[in-house]
Motif scaffolding. Sequence first.
Motif, PDB file in Angstrom:
ATOM      1  N   MET A   1       0.850  -1.170   0.000  1.00  0.00           N
ATOM      2  CA  MET A   1       0.000   0.000   0.000  1.00  0.00           C
ATOM      3  C   MET A   1       0.903   1.242   0.000  1.00  0.00           C
ATOM      4  SD  MET A   1      -3.465   0.638   2.255  1.00  0.00           S
ATOM      5  CE  MET A   1      -2.883  -0.119   3.693  1.00  0.00           C
ATOM      6  N   PRO A   2       0.526   2.287  -0.745  1.00  0.00           N
ATOM      7  CA  PRO A   2       1.333   3.509  -0.744  1.00  0.00           C
ATOM      8  C   PRO A   2       1.457   4.106   0.661  1.00  0.00           C
ATOM      9  CG  PRO A   2      -0.263   3.570  -2.512  1.00  0.00           C
ATOM     10  CD  PRO A   2      -0.577   2.364  -1.686  1.00  0.00           C
ATOM     11  N   VAL A   3       2.484   4.850   0.865  1.00  0.00           N
ATOM     12  CA  VAL A   3       2.794   5.403   2.180  1.00  0.00           C
ATOM     13  C   VAL A   3       1.707   6.348   2.679  1.00  0.00           C
ATOM     14  CG1 VAL A   3       4.494   6.757   3.477  1.00  0.00           C
ATOM     15  CG2 VAL A   3       5.252   5.191   1.692  1.00  0.00           C
ATOM     16  N   ASP A   4       1.184   7.184   1.810  1.00  0.00           N
ATOM     17  CA  ASP A   4       0.198   8.193   2.225  1.00  0.00           C
ATOM     18  C   ASP A   4      -1.211   7.647   2.427  1.00  0.00           C
ATOM     19  OD1 ASP A   4       2.249   9.980   2.070  1.00  0.00           O
ATOM     20  OD2 ASP A   4       1.691  10.757   0.090  1.00  0.00           O
ATOM     21  N   VAL A   5      -1.450   6.392   2.088  1.00  0.00           N
ATOM     22  CA  VAL A   5      -2.795   5.815   2.180  1.00  0.00           C
ATOM     23  C   VAL A   5      -2.912   5.036   3.486  1.00  0.00           C
ATOM     24  CG1 VAL A   5      -4.451   4.265   1.102  1.00  0.00           C
ATOM     25  CG2 VAL A   5      -2.984   5.684  -0.317  1.00  0.00           C
ATOM     26  N   THR A   6      -3.927   5.373   4.251  1.00  0.00           N
ATOM     27  CA  THR A   6      -4.155   4.688   5.524  1.00  0.00           C
ATOM     28  C   THR A   6      -5.286   3.675   5.375  1.00  0.00           C
ATOM     29  OG1 THR A   6      -5.803   6.276   6.278  1.00  0.00           O
ATOM     30  CG2 THR A   6      -3.492   6.787   6.775  1.00  0.00           C
ATOM     31  N   PRO A   7      -5.365   2.706   6.264  1.00  0.00           N
ATOM     32  CA  PRO A   7      -6.481   1.753   6.210  1.00  0.00           C
ATOM     33  C   PRO A   7      -7.840   2.452   6.338  1.00  0.00           C
ATOM     34  CG  PRO A   7      -4.743   0.876   7.589  1.00  0.00           C
ATOM     35  CD  PRO A   7      -4.351   2.279   7.234  1.00  0.00           C
ATOM     36  N   ALA A   8      -7.919   3.519   7.090  1.00  0.00           N
ATOM     37  CA  ALA A   8      -9.188   4.254   7.216  1.00  0.00           C
ATOM     38  C   ALA A   8      -9.609   4.847   5.875  1.00  0.00           C
ATOM     39  CB  ALA A   8      -9.051   5.358   8.263  1.00  0.00           C
ATOM     40  N   MET A   9      -8.646   5.303   5.104  1.00  0.00           N
ATOM     41  CA  MET A   9      -8.973   5.847   3.780  1.00  0.00           C
ATOM     42  C   MET A   9      -9.497   4.742   2.849  1.00  0.00           C
ATOM     43  SD  MET A   9      -5.652   8.316   3.396  1.00  0.00           S
ATOM     44  CE  MET A   9      -6.047   9.131   1.872  1.00  0.00           C
ATOM     45  N   VAL A  10      -8.862   3.594   2.925  1.00  0.00           N
ATOM     46  CA  VAL A  10      -9.300   2.467   2.091  1.00  0.00           C
ATOM     47  C   VAL A  10     -10.721   2.062   2.464  1.00  0.00           C
ATOM     48  CG1 VAL A  10      -8.868   0.046   1.552  1.00  0.00           C
ATOM     49  CG2 VAL A  10      -6.960   1.643   1.703  1.00  0.00           C
ATOM     50  N   TRP A  11     -11.005   1.931   3.757  1.00  0.00           N
ATOM     51  CA  TRP A  11     -12.346   1.547   4.207  1.00  0.00           C
ATOM     52  C   TRP A  11     -13.369   2.630   3.880  1.00  0.00           C
ATOM     53  CZ3 TRP A  11     -13.540  -3.172   4.780  1.00  0.00           C
ATOM     54  CH2 TRP A  11     -12.611  -4.094   5.221  1.00  0.00           C
ATOM     55  N   SER A  12     -12.965   3.888   3.911  1.00  0.00           N
ATOM     56  CA  SER A  12     -13.909   4.968   3.601  1.00  0.00           C
ATOM     57  C   SER A  12     -14.312   4.961   2.134  1.00  0.00           C
ATOM     58  CB  SER A  12     -13.322   6.327   3.994  1.00  0.00           C
ATOM     59  OG  SER A  12     -12.226   6.645   3.161  1.00  0.00           O
ATOM     60  N   VAL A  13     -13.549   4.305   1.307  1.00  0.00           N
ATOM     61  CA  VAL A  13     -13.928   4.140  -0.096  1.00  0.00           C
ATOM     62  C   VAL A  13     -14.666   2.814  -0.291  1.00  0.00           C
ATOM     63  CG1 VAL A  13     -13.026   3.815  -2.433  1.00  0.00           C
ATOM     64  CG2 VAL A  13     -12.079   5.602  -0.971  1.00  0.00           C
ATOM     65  N   LEU A  14     -14.157   1.746   0.299  1.00  0.00           N
ATOM     66  CA  LEU A  14     -14.742   0.417   0.070  1.00  0.00           C
ATOM     67  C   LEU A  14     -16.157   0.271   0.614  1.00  0.00           C
ATOM     68  CD1 LEU A  14     -11.763  -2.033   0.660  1.00  0.00           C
ATOM     69  CD2 LEU A  14     -12.851  -1.389  -1.482  1.00  0.00           C
ATOM     70  N   ILE A  15     -16.439   0.828   1.772  1.00  0.00           N
ATOM     71  CA  ILE A  15     -17.772   0.670   2.368  1.00  0.00           C
ATOM     72  C   ILE A  15     -18.860   1.323   1.524  1.00  0.00           C
ATOM     73  CG2 ILE A  15     -19.197   1.293   4.373  1.00  0.00           C
ATOM     74  CD1 ILE A  15     -16.726   0.652   6.103  1.00  0.00           C
ATOM     75  N   PRO A  16     -18.718   2.590   1.096  1.00  0.00           N
ATOM     76  CA  PRO A  16     -19.763   3.156   0.216  1.00  0.00           C
ATOM     77  C   PRO A  16     -19.886   2.428  -1.114  1.00  0.00           C
ATOM     78  CG  PRO A  16     -18.428   4.911   1.134  1.00  0.00           C
ATOM     79  CD  PRO A  16     -17.762   3.620   1.500  1.00  0.00           C
ATOM     80  N   VAL A  17     -18.766   1.991  -1.681  1.00  0.00           N
ATOM     81  CA  VAL A  17     -18.821   1.249  -2.948  1.00  0.00           C
ATOM     82  C   VAL A  17     -19.588  -0.052  -2.753  1.00  0.00           C
ATOM     83  CG1 VAL A  17     -17.398  -0.034  -4.596  1.00  0.00           C
ATOM     84  CG2 VAL A  17     -16.776   2.291  -3.961  1.00  0.00           C
ATOM     85  N   ALA A  18     -19.351  -0.750  -1.669  1.00  0.00           N
ATOM     86  CA  ALA A  18     -20.062  -1.999  -1.389  1.00  0.00           C
ATOM     87  C   ALA A  18     -21.553  -1.749  -1.188  1.00  0.00           C
ATOM     88  CB  ALA A  18     -19.465  -2.680  -0.160  1.00  0.00           C
ATOM     89  N   ILE A  19     -21.905  -0.698  -0.459  1.00  0.00           N
ATOM     90  CA  ILE A  19     -23.317  -0.386  -0.211  1.00  0.00           C
ATOM     91  C   ILE A  19     -24.030  -0.051  -1.519  1.00  0.00           C
ATOM     92  CG2 ILE A  19     -24.874   1.292   0.865  1.00  0.00           C
ATOM     93  CD1 ILE A  19     -22.895   1.352   3.232  1.00  0.00           C
ATOM     94  N   VAL A  20     -23.405   0.786  -2.339  1.00  0.00           N
ATOM     95  CA  VAL A  20     -24.020   1.165  -3.624  1.00  0.00           C
ATOM     96  C   VAL A  20     -24.156  -0.061  -4.522  1.00  0.00           C
ATOM     97  CG1 VAL A  20     -23.627   2.469  -5.741  1.00  0.00           C
ATOM     98  CG2 VAL A  20     -23.331   3.573  -3.523  1.00  0.00           C
TER      99      VAL A  20
END
Length: 110
Positions: A1-20
Amino acid sequence: MPVDVTPAMVWSVLIPVAIVTVLLRQLPFSFVRVMKNSQFFGLLGMMMPVGVMVVLVVYTLYGQASAPGGLFAALLAAVVTFAIHKWRNSVALSIFVGTGFYMVLVNLVF
């Protein structure tokens, strides 16, 4: 994973994508339940198979203009497919015979 990307950022994208994604997949089934007995759905049930087949035939014939055997082989195979279907009223048989006939025309005749 890139240095500037945190797990919270990944989850903040994955959860809405999964819901939609789940909602968009459920929506047609909910719509059918509500509209089950409508005249519009009855009309679609009668007309859609014919419309889809017309679009597929036109698309196929249009795409065969530059293919081996050209438009003539595709048209001839479509006529054979239609004739077999009218004669035997079997979708599977007409598709197999029509496809086989087209393959013979393209590979052995033209």
